[in-house]
Design an enzyme around this catalytic site. Structure first.
Site, PDB file in Angstrom:
ATOM      1  N   HIS A  72       0.677  -1.240  -0.012  1.00 59.23           N
ATOM      2  CA  HIS A  72       0.024  -0.102  -0.031  1.00 59.23           C
ATOM      3  C   HIS A  72       0.978   1.235   0.129  1.00 59.23           C
ATOM      4  O   HIS A  72       0.395   2.301  -0.519  1.00 59.23           O
ATOM      5  CB  HIS A  72      -0.930  -0.219   1.173  1.00 59.23           C
ATOM      6  N   VAL A  76       1.184   4.119  -3.677  1.00 53.91           N
ATOM      7  CA  VAL A  76       0.761   5.593  -3.748  1.00 53.91           C
ATOM      8  C   VAL A  76       2.155   6.355  -3.218  1.00 53.91           C
ATOM      9  O   VAL A  76       2.650   6.457  -2.270  1.00 53.91           O
ATOM     10  CB  VAL A  76      -0.206   5.872  -2.541  1.00 53.91           C
ATOM     11  N   PRO A 165      -5.120  -0.813  -5.897  1.00 53.54           N
ATOM     12  CA  PRO A 165      -6.280  -1.821  -6.517  1.00 53.54           C
ATOM     13  C   PRO A 165      -7.258  -2.144  -5.494  1.00 53.54           C
ATOM     14  O   PRO A 165      -6.943  -1.901  -4.338  1.00 53.54           O
ATOM     15  CB  PRO A 165      -5.355  -3.107  -6.826  1.00 53.54           C
ATOM     16  N   ASP A 241      -6.861 -17.206   2.402  1.00 53.03           N
ATOM     17  CA  ASP A 241      -6.261 -18.611   2.000  1.00 53.03           C
ATOM     18  C   ASP A 241      -7.074 -19.653   3.019  1.00 53.03           C
ATOM     19  O   ASP A 241      -6.546 -19.445   4.132  1.00 53.03           O
ATOM     20  CB  ASP A 241      -4.591 -18.738   2.145  1.00 53.03           C
TER      21      ASP A 241
END
Length: 321
Positions: A72, A76, A165, A241
């Site tokens: 993250h 950015v 995303p 998962d």
């Protein structure tokens, strides 16, 4: 719009700008080095490793949180620790980063480094190294981290909203989103494998249950529906998962093949489309996945780095000074 005879000049301007951008990127990356702290803080890497091992040992979920923090941050404004800055208008305060956790893990590693080498090692470098060490702590691959990043003094919540995303993206959107950061489709699929760790909230995977035409295994769908109704229970967590949520392996891809991807952006990677072959390769060759993941993490961790005399070395990662 018509350019006529001026079109040649018009085309040269973007090319010139592209060359500047490429040269700038190469210049910044050229200032990174594996030996950056060898004389100024020779115990930096071992100090970070000890701190991260301790954090993951106390809670294995911390491995996923740290890897996600690096992702993250880098997407950015580049890998400049801007995500770690707190306050109104910061990336950290953006709705796009709602649910991102683990800041205290990096703060602890930074505090440990400050005790041995005050004012030397940047938060950006600590985050990059911490992600590697977190992977290793849960059985994942290791990779070489080049050092010398500096910390930014600014953070942009609006950019977080546009650059990160989202869990409901379809394949073409994911490919475009990663390409905007210089990452190709194979690297996108490899980095998505970080979802072998961690959890997502109901509000993030509700669309997978009720607003998607993607294949979903019936028992998996039933289980998710019970945990995450059409309304309410927004904070309910489910593992990304199903099989080994606290260990780094290739079961994430095995889940996709059996239509048990938790997020829309997971399952689109195996949906009779161009990335199916990559997913299948990672299912059949876990060592290939591990190698590709490590290489993609190296590349991602050097996106838009601040080096040299630009930026600062923060004393506290959440404070822009």
């Amino acid at each position: 719009m018509s350019y006529h005879k001026s079109s040649g000049t018009t085309l040269m301007v973007p090319l010139f700008m592209l060359l500047i951008s490429v040269n700038y990127f190469m210049s910044c990356n050229a200032q990174l080095s594996t030996t950056f702290y060898d004389t100024t803080c020779p115990t930096a890497l071992s100090t970070i490793r000890t701190s991260i091992r301790s954090s993951v040992s106390s809670n294995r979920r911390n491995a996923a949180l740290v890897i996600r923090l690096l992702f993250h941050d880098c997407f950015v404004q580049g890998c400049d620790a801007s995500l770690l800055l707190s306050g109104a208008g910061s990336e950290r305060a953006s709705p796009a980063n709602d649910g991102v956790l683990g800041y205290e893990v990096i703060d602890a590693a930074k505090a440990a480094v400050e005790r041995v080498c005050p004012g030397v090692v940047s938060c950006a470098d600590i985050l990059a190294v911490a992600a590697r060490d977190a992977s290793v702590a849960v059985g994942g691959p290791s990779w070489t981290v080049r050092l010398g990043r500096r910390d930014s003094t600014t953070s942009n919540a609006a950019q977080a909203a546009t650059d990160l995303p989202r869990g409901n993206m379809v394949l073409s959107q994911l490919i475009s989103n990663f390409a905007n950061k210089g990452l190709n489709t194979r690297e996108m699929v490899a980095l998505s494998g970080s979802h072998t760790l961690g959890q997502a909230r109901c509000i993030r995977f509700r669309g997978r249950i009720y607003n998607s035409t993607l294949r979903i295994e019936p028992n998996f769908n039933r289980s998710l529906s019970q945990a995450c109704p059409p309304t309410g229970n927004d904070a309910t967590l489910r593992p990304l998962d199903l099989v080994t949520p606290n260990s780094f392996d290739n079961n994430y891809y095995r889940n996709l093949v059996t239509s048990r991807g938790l997020l829309i952006s997971d399952q689109v990677l195996f949906n009779a489309d161009s990335t199916d072959s990559i997913v299948t390769e990672y299912v059949n060759n876990p060592a290939t996945f591990a190698a590709d993941f490590a290489a993609a993490m190296v590349k991602m961790s050097e996106i838009g780095v601040v080096t040299g005399t630009s930026g600062i070395v923060r004393t506290l990662c959440g404070n822009p000074s």
